[in-house]
Structure formats: structure tokens, C-alpha cells
Design a protein around this motif. Structure first.
Motif, PDB file in Angstrom:
ATOM      1  N   UNK A   1       0.773  -1.213  -0.035  1.00 19.15           N
ATOM      2  CA  UNK A   1       0.081   0.073   0.031  1.00 19.15           C
ATOM      3  C   UNK A   1       0.882   1.191   0.025  1.00 19.15           C
ATOM      4  N   UNK A   2       2.070   1.076   0.810  1.00 16.82           N
ATOM      5  CA  UNK A   2       2.668   2.570   0.856  1.00 16.82           C
ATOM      6  C   UNK A   2       3.654   2.825  -0.518  1.00 16.82           C
ATOM      7  N   UNK A   3       3.887   1.552  -1.215  1.00 15.11           N
ATOM      8  CA  UNK A   3       4.583   1.699  -2.447  1.00 15.11           C
ATOM      9  C   UNK A   3       3.488   2.265  -3.237  1.00 15.11           C
ATOM     10  N   UNK A   4       2.334   1.872  -3.448  1.00  6.80           N
ATOM     11  CA  UNK A   4       1.278   2.367  -4.523  1.00  6.80           C
ATOM     12  C   UNK A   4       1.203   3.923  -4.143  1.00  6.80           C
ATOM     13  N   UNK A   5       1.053   4.033  -2.801  1.00  6.30           N
ATOM     14  CA  UNK A   5       0.874   5.510  -2.222  1.00  6.30           C
ATOM     15  C   UNK A   5       2.015   6.558  -2.775  1.00  6.30           C
ATOM     16  N   UNK A   6       3.287   5.922  -2.574  1.00  2.00           N
ATOM     17  CA  UNK A   6       4.506   6.703  -3.117  1.00  2.00           C
ATOM     18  C   UNK A   6       4.286   7.088  -4.529  1.00  2.00           C
ATOM     19  N   UNK A   7       3.879   6.031  -5.204  1.00  2.00           N
ATOM     20  CA  UNK A   7       3.933   6.265  -6.697  1.00  2.00           C
ATOM     21  C   UNK A   7       2.908   7.366  -7.224  1.00  2.00           C
ATOM     22  N   UNK A   8       1.658   7.219  -6.504  1.00  2.00           N
ATOM     23  CA  UNK A   8       0.751   8.224  -6.671  1.00  2.00           C
ATOM     24  C   UNK A   8       1.416   9.682  -6.339  1.00  2.00           C
ATOM     25  N   UNK A   9       1.908   9.908  -5.271  1.00  5.14           N
ATOM     26  CA  UNK A   9       2.581  10.995  -4.875  1.00  5.14           C
ATOM     27  C   UNK A   9       3.401  11.441  -5.818  1.00  5.14           C
ATOM     28  N   UNK A  10       4.599  10.700  -6.283  1.00  2.00           N
ATOM     29  CA  UNK A  10       5.455  11.093  -7.302  1.00  2.00           C
ATOM     30  C   UNK A  10       4.728  11.456  -8.593  1.00  2.00           C
ATOM     31  N   UNK A  11       3.623  10.754  -8.761  1.00  5.98           N
ATOM     32  CA  UNK A  11       2.984  11.266 -10.242  1.00  5.98           C
ATOM     33  C   UNK A  11       2.446  12.562  -9.984  1.00  5.98           C
ATOM     34  N   UNK A  12       1.913  12.978  -8.826  1.00  3.98           N
ATOM     35  CA  UNK A  12       1.064  14.092  -8.266  1.00  3.98           C
ATOM     36  C   UNK A  12       2.218  15.421  -8.231  1.00  3.98           C
ATOM     37  N   UNK A  13       3.288  15.022  -7.659  1.00  2.00           N
ATOM     38  CA  UNK A  13       4.517  16.009  -7.695  1.00  2.00           C
ATOM     39  C   UNK A  13       4.769  16.437  -9.240  1.00  2.00           C
ATOM     40  N   UNK A  14       4.920  15.360 -10.096  1.00  2.34           N
ATOM     41  CA  UNK A  14       5.449  15.768 -11.339  1.00  2.34           C
ATOM     42  C   UNK A  14       4.446  16.679 -12.057  1.00  2.34           C
ATOM     43  N   UNK A  15       3.160  16.282 -11.936  1.00  2.00           N
ATOM     44  CA  UNK A  15       2.174  17.026 -12.495  1.00  2.00           C
ATOM     45  C   UNK A  15       2.134  18.638 -11.858  1.00  2.00           C
ATOM     46  N   UNK A  16       2.255  18.578 -10.578  1.00  2.00           N
ATOM     47  CA  UNK A  16       2.287  20.098  -9.996  1.00  2.00           C
ATOM     48  C   UNK A  16       3.620  20.874 -10.635  1.00  2.00           C
ATOM     49  N   UNK A  17       4.659  20.196 -10.772  1.00  2.00           N
ATOM     50  CA  UNK A  17       6.038  20.823 -11.142  1.00  2.00           C
ATOM     51  C   UNK A  17       5.592  21.224 -12.711  1.00  2.00           C
ATOM     52  N   UNK A  18       5.013  20.483 -13.541  1.00  2.00           N
ATOM     53  CA  UNK A  18       4.749  20.839 -14.784  1.00  2.00           C
ATOM     54  C   UNK A  18       3.755  22.090 -14.866  1.00  2.00           C
ATOM     55  N   UNK A  19       2.717  21.938 -14.020  1.00  2.00           N
ATOM     56  CA  UNK A  19       1.755  23.336 -13.736  1.00  2.00           C
ATOM     57  C   UNK A  19       2.600  24.557 -13.443  1.00  2.00           C
ATOM     58  N   UNK A  20       3.309  24.607 -12.524  1.00  2.52           N
ATOM     59  CA  UNK A  20       4.123  25.485 -11.950  1.00  2.52           C
ATOM     60  C   UNK A  20       5.214  26.209 -13.143  1.00  2.52           C
ATOM     61  N   UNK A  21       5.801  25.162 -13.773  1.00  2.00           N
ATOM     62  CA  UNK A  21       6.679  25.589 -15.053  1.00  2.00           C
ATOM     63  C   UNK A  21       5.825  26.216 -16.186  1.00  2.00           C
ATOM     64  N   UNK A  22       4.385  26.092 -16.242  1.00  7.68           N
ATOM     65  CA  UNK A  22       3.844  26.856 -16.965  1.00  7.68           C
ATOM     66  C   UNK A  22       3.164  28.322 -16.871  1.00  7.68           C
ATOM     67  N   UNK A  23       3.346  28.359 -15.520  1.00  6.22           N
ATOM     68  CA  UNK A  23       2.913  29.768 -14.871  1.00  6.22           C
ATOM     69  C   UNK A  23       4.048  30.769 -15.070  1.00  6.22           C
ATOM     70  N   UNK A  24       3.490  31.999 -15.410  1.00  8.72           N
ATOM     71  CA  UNK A  24       4.196  33.114 -15.604  1.00  8.72           C
ATOM     72  C   UNK A  24       4.389  34.017 -14.513  1.00  8.72           C
ATOM     73  N   UNK A  25       5.668  33.984 -13.898  1.00  8.68           N
ATOM     74  CA  UNK A  25       5.705  34.762 -12.456  1.00  8.68           C
ATOM     75  C   UNK A  25       5.744  36.396 -12.872  1.00  8.68           C
TER      76      UNK A  25
END
Length: 219
Positions: free
Chosen positions: A57-81
Motif C-alpha cells: 500500500x505504501x509503495x502504491x501511495x508513493x507512486x501516486x505522490x510522485x506522479x502528483x508532484x510531477x504534475x504540479x511541477x509541470x503546472x508550475x513551470x507553465x505559470x508566468x511569474x
């Protein structure tokens, strides 16, 4: 005579068969021991099963968290400061003058000394107690002057550092709503105490001169 040897021979044969059977059993037991041990070791306790499930269960959760972090980093990179604008109520600062930073003009300013003009045709003198300039971050602005008789004059103005001072540049004559105008001026400002500036104005066409204060307009 032959009957005497039959019984001992039978007993010996039986004894021999017994020994062979025991030896075979012992050999098979010895050979089966590792297999038995493997079978015992492969049987997991309830605690081991629970630990394995928790790890999965922890391994699956960690995989989901890594995927979410990647999505947030991609969204952040698209933002214009966007840099926040400076305080529109801040006074002039020595650092702003030293850095020739036009952004320090951001907001509105009052030119607070009484300014007077004389109509070259009629000789009428007007007093402009209300003179204000407002600038954007690039030093581009507008100005308004209202005379004591209600006449309103409006136009554009631009800030620029020239030499040691700050110039407030008019593109031409300042038009008024009564059909007249104020002759174009050359305005040069230098720092003054308390976050203000002192500005000298010159009208080349009329040689008219004046000195006005330059301070933050009340918010």
C-alpha cells in the motif's frame, strides 16, 4: 537335518530385510529434511503477511505522490511569474535615484507650488494650484492642471533620467478645455528631503520660469 537350518535362515532374512528397511527410511528422512525445512520456511505468519500488505500500500501511495508532484511541477513551470508593482504611495528614495529607477515614479504626484500662466493675447493671469502627474512602471504618464477659474488642461508626460537629474518631458503644448494651451515646458527635477523632489520649469518660447515641489499625492 535340513529342517534345523530353515528357522535360523528365515530369521536372518527377516532381520536383514528389517535392517535394509530402516536404512532406507533413514536415508529418505535425511534426503527429505531440506525439503521439509523449505516448506516450513515458506509459510508466513499473519504478522509477516500484514507487513507485506502495508508495504505494498505504501509503495502504491508513493507512486501516486510522485506522479502528483510531477504534475504540479509541470503546472508550475507553465505559470508566468509577475513581479508585484512597487508601492504607489512610496516616497522617492536615494537608491531609486542612484539606480535611475523609473519605477519609483509609479503612482500619482502633486506639483505643489502655485503655478501661474499669462495669456499672451489678453494678458490674463491664471493660477494653477492643482497640478498632478501619474506614472506607470515605465515612467509613462499623464498630467492634469486645473486653474482657479475651473479651466482644465490635460496631456501626456514622460519621466527620463538625463544627466544627474530626472526630466519630466512634455511632447508638446498642454491643451486646455477652453481652447487655449500652456506652452511646452522643460522640467528638470533633483532630490529633496523627505522623499520629495524640486523641479525647475522653463518655457523656451516665452522664457517663463518657475520652481515647483514634487511630492506624493494623498491616497
Amino acid at each position: 537335518m535340513s529342517s534345523r537350518f530353515l528357522f535360523p535362515t528365515l530369521l536372518g532374512a527377516l532381520a536383514l530385510m528389517g535392517l535394509v528397511g530402516i536404512s532406507a527410511y533413514l536415508i529418505l528422512q535425511a534426503c527429505a529434511l531440506p525439503i521439509l525445512q523449505d516448506r516450513v520456511s515458506s509459510c508466513r505468519t499473519p504478522q509477516a503477511i500484514s507487513t507485506a500488505e502495508t508495504l505494498q500500500v505504501s509503495t502504491l501511495r508513493n507512486t501516486d505522490l510522485q506522479r502528483r508532484i510531477f504534475e504540479l511541477e509541470r503546472e508550475l513551470a507553465a505559470l508566468q511569474c509577475v513581479k508585484a508593482p512597487p508601492d504607489p504611495n512610496a516616497p522617492l528614495t536615494p537608491e531609486g535615484w542612484d539606480n535611475r529607477d523609473l519605477a519609483m515614479l509609479y503612482g500619482c504626484w502633486d506639483l505643489d507650488s502655485t503655478y501661474r500662466t499669462r495669456d499672451v493675447d489678453t494678458g490674463t493671469i491664471r493660477t494653477y494650484a492643482d497640478w498632478q502627474m501619474c506614472f506607470d512602471l515605465e515612467g509613462n504618464g499623464t498630467q492634469t492642471m486645473r486653474a482657479d477659474d475651473g479651466t482644465l488642461c490635460e496631456g501626456t508626460v514622460r519621466g527620463a533620467f538625463q544627466g544627474e537629474g530626472l526630466s519630466l518631458i512634455e511632447p508638446g503644448n498642454l491643451a486646455c478645455d477652453d481652447g487655449g494651451y500652456i506652452h511646452q515646458r522643460q522640467i528638470s527635477c533633483v532630490p529633496a528631503p523627505q522623499g520629495r523632489a524640486t523641479c525647475d520649469t522653463l518655457q523656451p518660447e516665452t522664457s517663463g520660469k518657475a520652481q515647483v515641489g514634487f511630492a506624493r499625492a494623498p491616497s
